[in-house]
Every structure is written in C-alpha cells, then in structure tokens.
Design a protein around this motif. Structure first.
Motif, PDB file in Angstrom:
ATOM      1  N   THR A   1       0.819  -1.206   0.000  1.00 38.40           N
ATOM      2  CA  THR A   1       0.000   0.000   0.000  1.00 38.40           C
ATOM      3  C   THR A   1       0.860   1.265   0.000  1.00 38.40           C
ATOM      4  O   THR A   1       1.746   1.429   0.851  1.00 38.40           O
TER       5      THR A   1
ATOM      6  N   GLU B   1       1.122   4.605   0.978  1.00 39.75           N
ATOM      7  CA  GLU B   1       0.505   5.568   1.889  1.00 39.75           C
ATOM      8  C   GLU B   1       1.071   6.969   1.701  1.00 39.75           C
ATOM      9  O   GLU B   1       0.407   7.958   2.014  1.00 39.75           O
ATOM     10  N   THR B   2       2.304   7.053   1.206  1.00 42.09           N
ATOM     11  CA  THR B   2       2.962   8.334   0.955  1.00 42.09           C
ATOM     12  C   THR B   2       3.579   8.300  -0.434  1.00 42.09           C
ATOM     13  O   THR B   2       4.294   7.352  -0.773  1.00 42.09           O
TER      14      THR B   2
ATOM     15  N   GLU C   1      -5.368   2.046  -1.149  1.00 45.90           N
ATOM     16  CA  GLU C   1      -5.141   3.463  -1.440  1.00 45.90           C
ATOM     17  C   GLU C   1      -6.451   4.200  -1.732  1.00 45.90           C
ATOM     18  O   GLU C   1      -6.569   5.401  -1.443  1.00 45.90           O
TER      19      GLU C   1
ATOM     20  N   ASN D   1      -9.086   4.220  -0.268  1.00 49.02           N
ATOM     21  CA  ASN D   1      -9.811   4.634   0.937  1.00 49.02           C
ATOM     22  C   ASN D   1      -8.960   5.469   1.890  1.00 49.02           C
ATOM     23  O   ASN D   1      -9.411   5.794   2.990  1.00 49.02           O
ATOM     24  N   LEU D   2      -7.744   5.825   1.482  1.00 51.34           N
ATOM     25  CA  LEU D   2      -6.878   6.615   2.363  1.00 51.34           C
ATOM     26  C   LEU D   2      -7.307   8.082   2.346  1.00 51.34           C
ATOM     27  O   LEU D   2      -7.483   8.679   1.281  1.00 51.34           O
TER      28      LEU D   2
ATOM     29  N   CYS E   1      -5.741  10.846   2.780  1.00 50.42           N
ATOM     30  CA  CYS E   1      -4.855  11.791   2.092  1.00 50.42           C
ATOM     31  C   CYS E   1      -5.157  11.890   0.602  1.00 50.42           C
ATOM     32  O   CYS E   1      -4.923  12.936  -0.026  1.00 50.42           O
ATOM     33  N   TYR E   2      -5.700  10.813   0.027  1.00 52.15           N
ATOM     34  CA  TYR E   2      -6.083  10.837  -1.382  1.00 52.15           C
ATOM     35  C   TYR E   2      -7.552  11.214  -1.561  1.00 52.15           C
ATOM     36  O   TYR E   2      -7.902  11.952  -2.496  1.00 52.15           O
TER      37      TYR E   2
END
Length: 288
Positions: free
Chosen positions: A227, A229-230, A264, A266-267, A269-270
C-alpha cells in the motif's frame, strides 16, 4: 507468422497464438511506430491541424488528447536537432514552441492520418479503445493533481507519464488485426492486453525516446505493490493515479495468486483530493 482461425482451439493452441503474436511484435517494434488510439480524438486533432487559424494554445490542448502524437512531438522537441543543450520539455505547448508551429502541424497531422487509416480495421473494438483512451486521460489528470498536491514531482512530467502509461495496450490492440483468432475472441484479446501491455509498452516508450523517468514510472504499473501511503516517486504517483482512474479493472485480469485490495482508494490523504481529481479530469477530457 500469422495465426489462423480454427473452430475449436485448445488452451495450449491459444497460448501458442499469443506467443507467435508477441514474437512478431518484438521484431516490428524496431521501426517507426504509428497506431490508432481513439478514432474520435484523431478526427478532431486532424481537423485542428488543418485549420490555418487555430492558435498554439488550441492546438496544444487538442494534441494532448492523443498520447502517441504527444509522445512523437516530445520526441522531436527533445532530440539533439532541437535540444542541443540537453534541457528536456515535458508538455505539448513547450514542445510546439521549440520545434515551431508548422513542424508540429506536419508531425501531428501525418501521424493522425496514418492512425485514421488503421482505425477502419479496428471498428469492432472502438468502444474498448475509447475506454482505454478515457482511462489514459483520467490517469494523466489525476497524476498531475497528486504530484502538485502531495509531492515535489514535476506535475507536467506526472501528467505525461499518466497519459502514456497504457500506450502498449493501444499498440497490441492495433497489431491484433493481423490475428483472426484474437479478433474472433475479444475476451482473449483483452486478457492478452492486460497480461502483456506493460512489457510491450516499455519498449514502445523507449522507441519513442521518452524520458527514462517516465519509462521507469510506468513499468509494472498495474502490478499490485505494498500500500502506497505516501507518494515518494513518479512511479508512486502514476500507480495511485491509475487506481483512482479505474485501474482495478486491469488488475482483475492479471493472474494473481489472490485477489488484490487497493487500500489506497480509501486513504484520507487521497480521498480529500477527489474533488480536484474529478475537476482535472473534466478539464482534460473537455467536451468529449
């Protein structure tokens, strides 16, 4: 070697057909590459190229709807003849400024005319090619938003990488017209494209002399990874953009040992950038 149609082919025979096709393609990839992307887009681009009153901005706006024509203009603009200082450009407007409007018209129109001649033989796959085309535009728009908002990656480079990330799929679709067995089995063709378009695409992009950073970014872009995440690299940007542009449909056609869940999507930040992504997609696709 050209595959021929037979009533009932075994799985092994179909696999042999695909292998023969890929072997043929490997030999053909050394020449000048021209293949259709989206019939409607090509028609519109050719019309703009023929207009003596079209502005540079209007021409650049339309050309960026076709990943192949975009790549060819950038290839010329970044060649030694036009770029002796070795300072690359990554967007169409800059490329046209560098090579000149008349030269850009000639390159774009010549490519578009060849694309149109090939498109007639692929009419039965028009809906599929249009789906691939829209996915490419959406990936490009989303990649630019992600790069601009969350990274130090050049947003124009991110948009370019997103735009051309599936060029191998369009190339494979075009070459399929030489293989009746595949034309008669569209599901088999879509499966083949999902399985092989990335490796073929890498060769296509290299043939078009696109920046190494772009080629690296789109390599194995449909293959699930841990995943993200960043966002740290251009590859990360295009990978996540591809997912938000509907890339899971391609992933589902891969022979994965177990189903992949794109966390990703569902994160937070996105997700907080989704309105900006949707707006960017509307702006790039325009009135299509």
């Amino acid at each position: 070697m050209t595959a021929t149609s037979t009533p009932n082919k075994t799985i092994d025979q179909l696999r042999d057909d695909r292998l023969a096709m890929l072997q043929d393609i490997a030999r053909e990839l050394e020449g000048d590459l021209v293949f259709p992307v989206c019939f409607d887009a090509t028609i519109k681009i050719s019309g703009i190229m023929k207009s003596p009153t079209a502005s540079l901005q209007r021409i650049a706006q339309e050309i960026q709807h076709d990943p192949l024509i975009t790549a060819k203009l950038l290839q010329l603009a970044n060649s030694v003849a036009y770029n002796p200082s070795g300072s690359p450009v990554h967007d169409v407007a800059q490329a046209i400024n560098r090579i000149g409007l008349d030269t850009a018209r000639g390159v774009a129109l010549g490519c578009a005319m060849q694309q149109l001649r090939s498109s007639a033989e692929l009419a039965q796959f028009e809906d599929y090619s249009r789906t691939l085309w829209l996915h490419s535009l959406h990936t490009a728009a989303i990649a630019k938003v992600l790069a601009r908002s969350l990274t130090r990656v050049n947003p124009e480079l991110a948009q370019l990488a997103g735009l051309v990330h599936d060029l191998g799929a369009f190339y494979l679709l075009d070459r399929a017209r030489n293989y009746p067995e595949l034309l008669e089995r569209p599901k088999t063709l879509q499966y083949l494209i999902a399985q092989w378009h990335e490796s073929i695409g890498t060769i296509v992009l290299d043939n078009l002399a696109l920046p190494e950073a772009v080629i690296d970014a789109v390599r194995e872009n449909d293959v699930p990874r841990p995943t993200v995440e960043t966002l740290r690299t251009l590859s990360d940007v295009v990978y996540v953009a591809n997912l938000f542009a509907g890339g899971m449909e391609e992933v589902m056609l891969l022979d994965l040992p177990e189903p992949h869940q794109a966390l990703e999507l569902n994160l937070p930040c996105y997700l907080e950038l989704k309105p900006a992504m949707e707006q960017a997609c509307k702006e790039l696709v325009g009135l299509w």
